[in-house]
Every structure is written in structure tokens, then in C-alpha cells.
Write a protein that holds these residues in place. Structure first.
Motif, PDB file in Angstrom:
ATOM      1  N   LYS A 267       0.786  -1.335  -0.074  1.00 50.04           N
ATOM      2  CA  LYS A 267       0.048  -0.049   0.116  1.00 50.04           C
ATOM      3  C   LYS A 267       0.926   1.198  -0.186  1.00 50.04           C
ATOM      4  CE  LYS A 267      -3.768   2.179   2.492  1.00 50.04           C
ATOM      5  NZ  LYS A 267      -4.748   1.998   3.681  1.00 50.04           N
ATOM      6  N   HIS A 268       1.875   1.242   0.646  1.00 51.19           N
ATOM      7  CA  HIS A 268       2.851   2.286   0.768  1.00 51.19           C
ATOM      8  C   HIS A 268       3.588   2.798  -0.545  1.00 51.19           C
ATOM      9  CE1 HIS A 268       6.960   0.256   0.599  1.00 51.19           C
ATOM     10  NE2 HIS A 268       6.006  -0.747   1.112  1.00 51.19           N
ATOM     11  N   LYS A 272      -0.800   6.962  -5.885  1.00 49.67           N
ATOM     12  CA  LYS A 272      -2.053   7.499  -5.599  1.00 49.67           C
ATOM     13  C   LYS A 272      -2.426   7.640  -4.090  1.00 49.67           C
ATOM     14  CE  LYS A 272      -4.021   6.688 -10.278  1.00 49.67           C
ATOM     15  NZ  LYS A 272      -5.320   6.092 -10.940  1.00 49.67           N
ATOM     16  N   GLY A 273      -1.667   7.000  -3.528  1.00 47.31           N
ATOM     17  CA  GLY A 273      -2.085   6.788  -1.922  1.00 47.31           C
ATOM     18  C   GLY A 273      -1.236   8.069  -1.222  1.00 47.31           C
ATOM     19  N   ASN A 274      -1.841   8.511  -0.040  1.00 49.67           N
ATOM     20  CA  ASN A 274      -1.579   9.709   0.615  1.00 49.67           C
ATOM     21  C   ASN A 274       0.041   9.606   1.163  1.00 49.67           C
ATOM     22  OD1 ASN A 274      -3.750  11.258   0.100  1.00 49.67           O
ATOM     23  ND2 ASN A 274      -4.815  10.651   1.826  1.00 49.67           N
ATOM     24  N   PRO A 275       0.295   8.537   1.703  1.00 49.31           N
ATOM     25  CA  PRO A 275       1.711   8.375   2.019  1.00 49.31           C
ATOM     26  C   PRO A 275       2.726   8.368   1.221  1.00 49.31           C
ATOM     27  CG  PRO A 275       0.371   6.768   3.064  1.00 49.31           C
ATOM     28  CD  PRO A 275      -0.416   7.402   1.963  1.00 49.31           C
ATOM     29  N   ALA A 276       2.478   8.032   0.014  1.00 47.16           N
ATOM     30  CA  ALA A 276       3.364   7.829  -1.328  1.00 47.16           C
ATOM     31  C   ALA A 276       3.391   9.237  -1.608  1.00 47.16           C
ATOM     32  CB  ALA A 276       2.913   6.924  -2.361  1.00 47.16           C
ATOM     33  N   ILE A 277       2.478  10.156  -1.790  1.00 48.35           N
ATOM     34  CA  ILE A 277       2.415  11.452  -2.214  1.00 48.35           C
ATOM     35  C   ILE A 277       3.391  12.361  -1.137  1.00 48.35           C
ATOM     36  CG2 ILE A 277       1.075  13.682  -2.388  1.00 48.35           C
ATOM     37  CD1 ILE A 277      -1.337  11.687  -3.386  1.00 48.35           C
ATOM     38  N   ALA A 301      -6.199  15.399   3.984  1.00 50.72           N
ATOM     39  CA  ALA A 301      -7.014  14.382   3.905  1.00 50.72           C
ATOM     40  C   ALA A 301      -6.567  13.561   5.261  1.00 50.72           C
ATOM     41  CB  ALA A 301      -6.945  13.706   2.701  1.00 50.72           C
ATOM     42  N   MET A 302      -5.115  13.425   5.365  1.00 52.37           N
ATOM     43  CA  MET A 302      -4.785  12.532   6.448  1.00 52.37           C
ATOM     44  C   MET A 302      -5.137  12.917   7.901  1.00 52.37           C
ATOM     45  SD  MET A 302      -1.364  11.412   4.689  1.00 52.37           S
ATOM     46  CE  MET A 302      -0.733  10.317   6.209  1.00 52.37           C
TER      47      MET A 302
END
Length: 751
Positions: A267-268, A272-277, A301-302
Motif C-alpha cells: 500500500k505504501h 495515488k496513496g497519501n503516504p506515497a504522495i 485528508a490525513m
């Protein structure tokens, strides 16, 4: 007229095995299918060339009935003997020790020499042997007879089995220890339980989830907190505190290290995921590149979803997630159980499972990360309970035996010990108990034309020592006690369930050992029913008349037990172990009561006739009451209630069931047992149980009420003296399991 088995069935099974062997994705399944394919090829070829007579108790040309045949699904013999095939490893070792050719006939001859007999005597005395197929007991019986000085019976036995010594294993397998207490039973050995637990591999999804909770969620929190240091007036990346870039570089380096050490959760890595951004924006900033415009949205968002890192609500969420991640997986707990099982003998059960299912110890917690004192999961405890070695009654009470079918699997151990008690010599008792257990592993043949399965007493080596059995006295008393106890276990443990045929066969053995004349009847298959019943069905019906004449059961089913008493006994059958004779009177009575319509499928028509035979005989319930003498401690009214509970549960499964025939049939079985148990109660108890049944029914869903209400109405009508045959209760129905042209219970009821 002799009826033959249909070769199309065997051809169909061969085709199914061929398809599975060719296309199934699992390699082990393909191998099993290949074995079945080879077996069914032998069946088809044997039926074609006449080498096999399927439906006979001697299906293989050239092999007598006592030889254990290899049998596949449906009771079809393949033509091979179960004790045949290449020499097994223990036979090869015996041949090497004896310095003879690895040949079964030579091995047999060697064990008739003085040296070979001495080896067999040692096995007899120690009990350290194992018998998997009955033929493996033959040489030990020869040795016992020779040592007992009974050379005449030994020679007679040798003359019978001699022609087959080149093909069949007749030598027992050596074992590390003698068999345990034959009065105790277990479902699985410790080794079998360990094998079942050992195949539990880690679940990738669970491992990935735990990695996300323990590693990647906390790392995402650190990334978010790092970017929050740059916020001014709600905007991200406006300011850079001292040392912010150095700490950011360390964060990215740690991410690379964590990604290498924890590859399960991806997931990391989702761009498109927040942590990756957040991570990508940090990399761009440190390298002087333009940051993504998504950074502000990701931070907002987080924070909106989980709160600020370190806030009370955020800290509580991460605490709970950390606890979940810290819990040991089922795979890790399975390793704890395997370690506990490893210290026990693997080829038998265990007298106590409490040490195996106790909470996790301090040492185990250190090794697995589990919480000391935490209980093991229920699924693991349930598997281990199958290894409990205890009296069968204890296994039933503790739920280790969940059904009558499982009970039937264990009963041979009980009957084996009872059978052995009839022999005075201890070595012979051990041998006969082992031989009986092996005999019960023999798969039943498909039999037609009223032929009967081979009995243990027909084995030549059992006949050879039959003169050494005690008749009557304590031996018969032991058998009768075991029979009564087994009957009580069956109806108290599983009311509302028809007795499976393997259980009936074991009861029949105890009946013979007890010296009783009690006809026990099997459940007949509607698809191979020959249209006639053996004479023991008529005997069982007359026995039921002794118990039920004038009862609620008789009135509900419209039985004239006075007429049943007048049924003929069938023609005399003086030949031992031969096909039974039929009772024309009983056949005609069942046919008349079934009232078959002119149309309808032949299987259903057969089922309607068979069901009438079960009603007339009570399918052995009457025999258990008298003369066997079963007297359940909870009382007949308790069994009636529990049998109705089974009925109601089964009827509930009819709703929206596309193929409910077997469910309706089982529900009718359960209802018939309800009526039988209720008929053994006094009038006051009958009224009370009937009122309870109505109360229970009123609490059920509409579809259950609508299906069972006519049935219970019929019970109440008969209880007050009415009849279901004169039209005086138009809303009542007699519940039968078979009905031509579609059963009325299949219809979706409407209020």
C-alpha cells in the motif's frame, strides 16, 4: 430374476476421473484422480470381460468371499485384492532377515519353519504388531494354533489359504508398542492431528495487514508530522524549521530500509496513496524539484481522517492497531501446538488434552510474541480434541463425536474389545481385536439380489479359532451390556437422526455375541432397491408391533399392527452366509401402504416403498427398546423434544433450497422419531410435549410455520382420538419424506 449392476455408472466415474486428472489445477488432486482413473479402468475392463460380477459378494473371479477386495466408490470392486500388490517395505525387511528371496510364498513358508514360528510366537506374546487388512492376521493364527497343539485346525486353515499365499500379505506389520486399552477410542491419532495443524501456512493477507499496522502506518504518521512542521496559515511547505532537511533525508533512507525488510504490504508504494504522495513530495523538495500539487490535499485528508499525530483520538487508534498487529497469527499459534504435540506418542490418541490446550506459557510467549496466559483459538482446540482417547460415551458427551456417522466410525473399536473378551487366551484376545478392527476397515460392496456383506466369522482364520470362544455366560453379558450402552449413546446423543448402516452392522455383531435374536435392518438405497425386502424386515415389524400396538405412533401412521403380526416369516433359509429370503407378505403390505401413483420417477417410487418399511419397523428403534432394553436417562419426553428440534431445523433449510429432496427426507426421519419417542410417554407427557411443540413452532419464521403447521395439526388431531385417513382433519397432513410428482413441502408457502 437376477439384477446386474449398470456398467454405465463405472464408465461415467472413469470419465470424471479422466477429466480431473487432466485439467485440475492442484497437483495432489490430479494424482489422486489418476489413481482413481486406473482403478475405474480395471472396473470397466473387468465388467466387460466377465472377470468382475458387480453386485455379488464374490465379485472377483477366482477370489473367495473372504479375500478383501479393493473397492471404489459405489461399492464397485476393481479386481485387485486389498492385501495384494508389490511387497511392502516391512515384508522386504523380513525377507532380508530370513535370507530368502523377496517372494510372498517363500516368506509364508519361512514362517512355518521352527525359526519363523518362533518369530511369530514372540509377536503374539509382545502384542507389538499391527494389522491393517484382515489377511495380515492369518499367519499369527496359524502360529497360535500350532503353539496350542491344535495341528488339525492349523492344517485345515493352511489348506484354505495356501493357494493365495503368493498374492496376499499374510504377515503382520511390526509395531513399536502393543495396542492400548481396547475399551478406549479416539477419532484421530496425535500424529494425524499434528499433520492437520502442520499444513496451516501463514496467510499472506493477514501477514500484510499486520505489517501495515505495525510498520507502515507509524511511518506514514512520521511523514505527516514532518510535513506539518512546514505549515503556516494552513498551507503546507511554507516554512522549513532548522534541521528539517537532514531529518527528511533520514526518513527517506529509513523508508528504503523498511521497504527491503517488509515487502508484504504494497500500500505504501501506491503512487495515488497519501503516504506515497508525502514521500514523493519530500524527495522532490530535497532534490530541488517542483513538488506535486497533491501535497496539500494529502496532508489535509490525513488530518481530517485520523486527527493530528499525537492527538488523543489518533493515539488511541494507533494503540489499538498496534495491539492487533502484536497478536500472534494462527500460524504462530499452530507452531506452539505442534511443539506441545511433538512430545507425545504419534500413533495413538492421548488420555488428556488439557495440557495441550492450556493458555500460552511465559516461555511460549517469549518465542512467539504472544501474550502470556492468552487462550489458544477455538479452531485449534477443536482439532486437538479429536485425539482425546476416552470411552466413547465421554467422547459423545464432550462433543468430540458430533454425529451418528462419526459414532459409527468409532464403534468398531468398542465392538473389537467386546469380541476379544470371548477368548480366554490373552494373546488370542489381542489378535482377534486387531483382526476385527482391520476387518471393519473393509469397504462395503455393492450387493444386489438380497446378498449380504461378508461377516467377520466367515474369515477362515477366525473360523479356525472359533472353538476357543466362550459361549454365553460372562461373554454374552458383556456383549449385551455394550449393546445396550451403544443404543443409549445413539438415541441420546443424536435423536432425530437415522442410524447409519455401519452402526447397525456393529450392533448386529453385538446381538450375535449376546446370543439374542434381534432383527436389525439397514437403510436401503432407493436407486438400487430390488422391490423386495429380506425376511428380517417382517420380523422387525412384528417386534415393533410388540412395542407400539395401540400407540400414538400406530394411529398417526395408520398402521394395523395386528395385521403385521400375521405376516409370513418367509421361506426357510438353512444355508449359512447365503442371500436372505424375502417375505412376500411384508413386500405386499409396504407396496399397498405406499399407494404408488401410476406415474412418477422410479427412484421416488422405490423411496415411497422403503419409507413404509421404515415406518413399520421403526428402523430399529423398537428393537432398542425391546428386547435390547435401552432406557435413556433424560426420559422419552426429552428425546421427543430434541427430535422435534432436529425436525424444525431441517424444515427451515427447505426454504429457497433448489434441491430439497434429501433435506425433506431427513426431516421426515426426525419427525418419525419424534412420534416414536412421544408414543413411549404417558398421556400427560404427550399433551405437555405437544403443547411445547406448538409453542416452539409459533416462534419460528413464517416459512417454517407454514410448512410444519399442517404436520403439528395432524399430531394434535390424532392425540385427541382422530384419524388422518377419514378426512376429519382437512388441514392436517401426515408427514412422509417421499412423494411422487414433487413433495408438497417444496412449495413456497404463502400466508
Amino acid at each position: 430374476m437376477q439384477v446386474q449392476a449398470n456398467p454405465a455408472y463405472a464408465a461415467g466415474q472413469m470419465a470424471k476421473a479422466f477429466v480431473t486428472a487432466g485439467v485440475h489445477e492442484d497437483e495432489a488432486t490430479r494424482r489422486r484422480a489418476e489413481k482413481r482413473l486406473r482403478q475405474w479402468e480395471k472396473v470397466v475392463a473387468g465388467m466387460a470381460d466377465g472377470g468382475l460380477t458387480i453386485g455379488s459378494r464374490t465379485p472377483v473371479q477366482g477370489l473367495p468371499a473372504w479375500v478383501t477386495p479393493e473397492v471404489v466408490r459405489g461399492g464397485f470392486a476393481t479386481g485387485d485384492a486389498a492385501a495384494g500388490g508389490p511387497l511392502e517395505e516391512y515384508e522386504l525387511r523380513a525377507a532380508r532377515r530370513a535370507e530368502i528371496d523377496p517372494d510372498r510364498r517363500e516368506l509364508f513358508r519361512y514362517h512355518l519353519s521352527d525359526v519363523g514360528l518362533a518369530d511369530l510366537y514372540a509377536l503374539l506374546d509382545s502384542g507389538c504388531y499391527e494389522i491393517l487388512v484382515p489377511e495380515e492376521a492369518a499367519l499369527l493364527v496359524v502360529a497360535w494354533l500350532v503353539r496350542a497343539g491344535d495341528r488339525a485346525f492349523a492344517l485345515e486353515l493352511l489348506a484354505t489359504i495356501g493357494p493365495f499365499t503368493d498374492r496376499l500379505r499374510m504377515l503382520p506389520r511390526p509395531a513399536a508398542a502393543p495396542p492400548g486399552d481396547a475399551s478406549l477410542a479416539y477419532r484421530e491419532t496425535v500424529g494425524q492431528v499434528a499433520a492437520r495443524i502442520g499444513v496451516r501456512s501463514p496467510k499472506p493477507a493477514i501477514e500484510a495487514m499486520n505489517e501495515a499496522l505495525a510498520v507502515w502506518n507509524p511511518f506514514a504518521d512520521e511523514l505527516l508530522a514532518h510535513w506539518l512542521e512546514t505549515v503556516e496559515d494552513g498551507r503546507v511547505g511554507v516554512v522549513e524549521p532548522d534541521d528539517w532537511r537532514r531529518r527528511g533525508t533520514e526518513l527517506l533512507a529509513r523508508h528504503r530500509r523498511l521497504a527491503a525488510e517488509h515487502p508484504l504490504c504494497g500500500k505504501h508504494r501506491d503512487p495515488k496513496g497519501n503516504p506515497a504522495i508525502l514521500r514523493t513530495a519530500l524527495e522532490d523538495t530535497l532534490k530541488g524539484r517542483r513538488r506535486s500539487g497533491l501535497l496539500q490535499h494529502a496532508v489535509d485528508a490525513m488530518v481530517a481522517k485520523r486527527g493530528l499525530p499525537g492527538s488523543p483520538e489518533h493515539a488511541e487508534l494507533r494503540r489499538v492497531q498496534a495491539e492487533v498487529a502484536a497478536r500472534p497469527t494462527h500460524h504462530a499459534l499452530a507452531q506452539i501446538m505442534l511443539a506441545r504435540l511433538s512430545g507425545l506418542p504419534q500413533d495413538t490418541g492421548t488420555p488428556s488434552i488439557e495440557p495441550l490446550i492450556k493458555p500460552i506459557t511465559e516461555d511460549e510467549a517469549r518465542r512467539t510474541g504472544a501474550v502470556p496466559g492468552a487462550p489458544l483459538p477455538e479452531p485449534l482446540r477443536a482439532i486437538v480434541s479429536n485425539a482425546l482417547q476416552a470411552p466413547i460415551g465421554t467422547l459423545v458427551e464432550r462433543g468430540v463425536v458430533p454425529s451418528a456417522e462419526v459414532l459409527a466410525e468409532l464403534v468398531p473399536q468398542l465392538v473389537a474389545s467386546t469380541t476379544a473378551l470371548s477368548y480366554q487366551d490373552e494373546a488370542l484376545r489381542t489378535l482377534m481385536a486387531s483382526a476385527y478392527r482391520a476387518f471393519r476397515n473393509r469397504r462395503s460392496l455393492l450387493l444386489l439380489n438380497l446378498e449380504s456383506q461378508v461377516r467377520f466369522e466367515e474369515l477362515p482364520w477366525v473360523q479356525a479359532v472359533s472353538a476357543y470362544r466362550r459361549r454365553g455366560g460372562a461373554s454374552a453379558d458383556d456383549a449385551r451390556t455394550a449393546l445396550t450402552r451403544l443404543g443409549e449413546l445413539t438415541i441420546q446423543g443424536f435423536p432425530g437422526t437415522i442410524m447409519p448402516n455401519p452402526l447397525i452392522r456393529e450392533m448386529a455383531v453385538l446381538v450375535r455375541q449376546a446370543g439374542m435374536d434381534v432383527p436389525l435392518v439397514e437403510e436401503l438405497a432407493a436407486d438400487i432397491f430390488m422391490g423386495t425386502f429380506s425376511d428380517k424386515f417382517a420380523k422387525a415389524a412384528r417386534l415393533a408391533a410388540d412395542v407400539l400396538e395401540g400407540s400414538l405412533y400406530e394411529r398417526y401412521y395408520g398402521v394395523d399392527f395386528a395385521a403385521v403380526r400375521a405376516l409370513d416369516d418367509g421361506r426357510a433359509n438353512l444355508r449359512r452366509f447365503r442371500p436372505a429370503v424375502s417375505s412376500e407378505g411384508f413386500d405386499a403390505l409396504c407396496l399397498r401402504r405406499a399407494a404408488l401413483p401410476p406415474d412418477g420417477g422410479w427412484v421416488v417410487r422405490n423411496g415411497m416403498v422403503i419409507e413404509q418399511a421404515q415406518i413399520l419397523t421403526t428402523h430399529n428403534l423398537a428393537a432398542l427398546v425391546h428386547p435390547i432394553g435401552v432406557d435413556p436417562s433424560p426420559g422419552w419426553d426429552d428425546l421427543a423434544r430434541r427430535a422435534f428440534t432436529a425436525t424444525r431445523s431441517l424444515v427451515a433449510k427447505v426454504h429457497n433450497n433448489p434441491s430439497p429432496r434429501s433435506t425433506i427426507k431427513d426431516a421426515a426421519y426426525a419427525w418419525r422419531q419424534t412420534l416414536f419417542f412421544l408414543s413411549l410417554c404417558g398421556l400427560k407427557e404427550q399433551i405437555g410435549v405437544t403443547a411445547w411443540i406448538q409453542d416452539e413452532l409459533d416462534r419460528q419464521p413464517d416459512h417454517v410455520v407454514d410448512r410444519l403447521d399442517p404436520v403439528v395439526t395432524g399430531l394434535r388431531h390424532v392425540l385427541v382420538g382422530g384419524s388422518l385417513d377419514d378426512g376429519s382433519a382437512p388441514t392436517a397432513r401426515r408427514f412422509l419424506g417421499w412423494q411422487a410428482n414433487g413433495h408438497w413441502m417444496r412449495e413456497t408457502p404463502s400466508r
